[in-house]
Design a protein around this motif. Structure first.
Motif, PDB file in Angstrom:
ATOM      1  N   HIS A  37       0.915  -1.322   0.132  1.00  0.00           N
ATOM      2  CA  HIS A  37      -0.056  -0.001   0.021  1.00  0.00           C
ATOM      3  C   HIS A  37       0.762   1.055  -0.015  1.00  0.00           C
ATOM      4  O   HIS A  37       0.671   2.153  -0.618  1.00  0.00           O
ATOM      5  N   GLU A  43      -4.557   5.837  -8.952  1.00  0.00           N
ATOM      6  CA  GLU A  43      -5.686   4.799  -8.972  1.00  0.00           C
ATOM      7  C   GLU A  43      -5.509   3.452  -8.013  1.00  0.00           C
ATOM      8  O   GLU A  43      -6.546   3.182  -7.279  1.00  0.00           O
ATOM      9  N   GLU A  46      -5.881   4.693  -4.361  1.00  0.00           N
ATOM     10  CA  GLU A  46      -7.304   4.905  -4.069  1.00  0.00           C
ATOM     11  C   GLU A  46      -7.808   3.755  -3.864  1.00  0.00           C
ATOM     12  O   GLU A  46      -8.839   3.607  -3.153  1.00  0.00           O
ATOM     13  N   TRP A  47      -7.785   2.717  -4.752  1.00  0.00           N
ATOM     14  CA  TRP A  47      -8.403   1.523  -4.654  1.00  0.00           C
ATOM     15  C   TRP A  47      -8.249   0.864  -3.475  1.00  0.00           C
ATOM     16  O   TRP A  47      -8.946   0.277  -2.652  1.00  0.00           O
ATOM     17  N   ASN A  49      -7.062   2.290  -0.724  1.00  0.00           N
ATOM     18  CA  ASN A  49      -7.849   3.085   0.446  1.00  0.00           C
ATOM     19  C   ASN A  49      -9.251   2.875   0.504  1.00  0.00           C
ATOM     20  O   ASN A  49      -9.841   2.445   1.561  1.00  0.00           O
ATOM     21  N   ARG A  50      -9.883   2.617  -0.554  1.00  0.00           N
ATOM     22  CA  ARG A  50     -11.280   2.177  -0.263  1.00  0.00           C
ATOM     23  C   ARG A  50     -11.625   0.812   0.256  1.00  0.00           C
ATOM     24  O   ARG A  50     -12.603   0.592   1.023  1.00  0.00           O
ATOM     25  N   GLU A  51     -10.703  -0.123  -0.057  1.00  0.00           N
ATOM     26  CA  GLU A  51     -10.885  -1.509   0.506  1.00  0.00           C
ATOM     27  C   GLU A  51     -10.470  -1.529   1.961  1.00  0.00           C
ATOM     28  O   GLU A  51     -11.076  -2.344   2.628  1.00  0.00           O
ATOM     29  N   TYR A  52      -9.426  -0.625   2.285  1.00  0.00           N
ATOM     30  CA  TYR A  52      -9.044  -0.607   3.540  1.00  0.00           C
ATOM     31  C   TYR A  52     -10.431  -0.026   4.553  1.00  0.00           C
ATOM     32  O   TYR A  52     -10.832  -0.412   5.706  1.00  0.00           O
ATOM     33  N   LEU A  53     -10.899   1.083   3.894  1.00  0.00           N
ATOM     34  CA  LEU A  53     -12.176   1.585   4.764  1.00  0.00           C
ATOM     35  C   LEU A  53     -13.231   0.668   4.708  1.00  0.00           C
ATOM     36  O   LEU A  53     -14.071   0.571   5.369  1.00  0.00           O
ATOM     37  N   ARG A  54     -13.278  -0.146   3.601  1.00  0.00           N
ATOM     38  CA  ARG A  54     -14.532  -1.230   3.712  1.00  0.00           C
ATOM     39  C   ARG A  54     -14.109  -2.255   4.702  1.00  0.00           C
ATOM     40  O   ARG A  54     -15.075  -2.773   5.424  1.00  0.00           O
ATOM     41  N   TYR A  55     -12.924  -3.016   4.876  1.00  0.00           N
ATOM     42  CA  TYR A  55     -12.939  -3.832   5.784  1.00  0.00           C
ATOM     43  C   TYR A  55     -12.543  -3.399   7.155  1.00  0.00           C
ATOM     44  O   TYR A  55     -12.282  -4.323   8.208  1.00  0.00           O
ATOM     45  N   ARG A  56     -11.673  -2.288   7.227  1.00  0.00           N
ATOM     46  CA  ARG A  56     -11.182  -1.739   8.270  1.00  0.00           C
ATOM     47  C   ARG A  56      -9.909  -2.751   8.935  1.00  0.00           C
ATOM     48  O   ARG A  56      -9.034  -1.978   9.507  1.00  0.00           O
TER      49      ARG A  56
END
Length: 213
Positions: A37, A43, A46-47, A49-56
């Protein structure tokens, strides 16, 4: 030692073809050679980052060979497919030193060619559909111009168009969706083009612009 959840083993087999017998060794290779990471940008970052926020709890991701491997510590919890565009444009999404190390692997070179071939095929198909749609509307004298055709999923496209109406009138042209499905075997969404102020561009305006070019 890496741990692989049952779900991750199933996803890895579906999306990479890796079998249970070599899964452990393969995941260790991903951990060792995959893009971290901290080395991603643009891009790809950013992808992640989104997956980190999804799974925490996805605190140890790796990008490797066209896939994103989601880890919690050293426990693999799932595997996601990257788009062909991302794989083809990967050099711009990774820090230079990390990319140099990553690109030395043989699998990277093979996947780069595969991704480029897939991207070329998608672009060829998009242009073929756009040309066919524009020919269709011109032949039938429909008050519409096809601006672009773009894949939004492997078997779904977005058709951007301009008409002579100031309101969103996509439903008038739903026959284009049927046309694309019948002749090209893909689903389609219709999107009407707006200008910078959020106003729908009119067909007469577009024709005027074309004449001045």
């Amino acid at each position: 030692m890496a741990v692989i959840t049952r779900h991750a083993k199933r996803r890895m087999h579906e999306r990479t073809g890796v079998t249970k017998g070599i899964a452990d060794r393969f995941v260790l290779k991903v951990l060792r050679e995959g893009i971290k990471h901290e080395d991603a940008k643009g891009e790809l970052s950013e992808w992640m980052n989104r997956e980190y926020l999804r799974y925490r709890t996805a605190n140890n991701m790796r990008y490797y060979a066209g896939k994103l491997y989601i880890f919690t510590g050293e426990k693999l919890i799932t595997v996601l497919n990257a788009s062909p565009e991302m794989e083809a444009n990967l050099p711009q999404m990774i820090e230079a030193t990390a990319y140099e190390q990553y690109s030395k692997s043989r699998i990277r070179k093979e996947l780069k060619k595969k991704a480029k071939d897939e991207l070329d095929e998608r672009q060829r198909m998009e242009e073929e559909i756009r040309t066919a749609l524009q020919t269709c509307v011109e032949r039938n004298h429909f008050p519409i111009a096809i601006m672009s055709v773009r894949h939004i999923k492997p078997h779904v496209i977005r058709i951007s168009y301009i008409s002579d109406s100031t309101v969103n009138d996509w439903w008038k042209y739903s026959y284009l969706q049927d046309y694309v499905k019948e002749y090209f075997g893909v689903g389609a969404y219709l999107t009407k083009v707006k200008d910078r102020e959020g106003r729908y561009v009119l067909l007469k305006e577009w024709n005027s612009i074309k004449q001045t070019r």
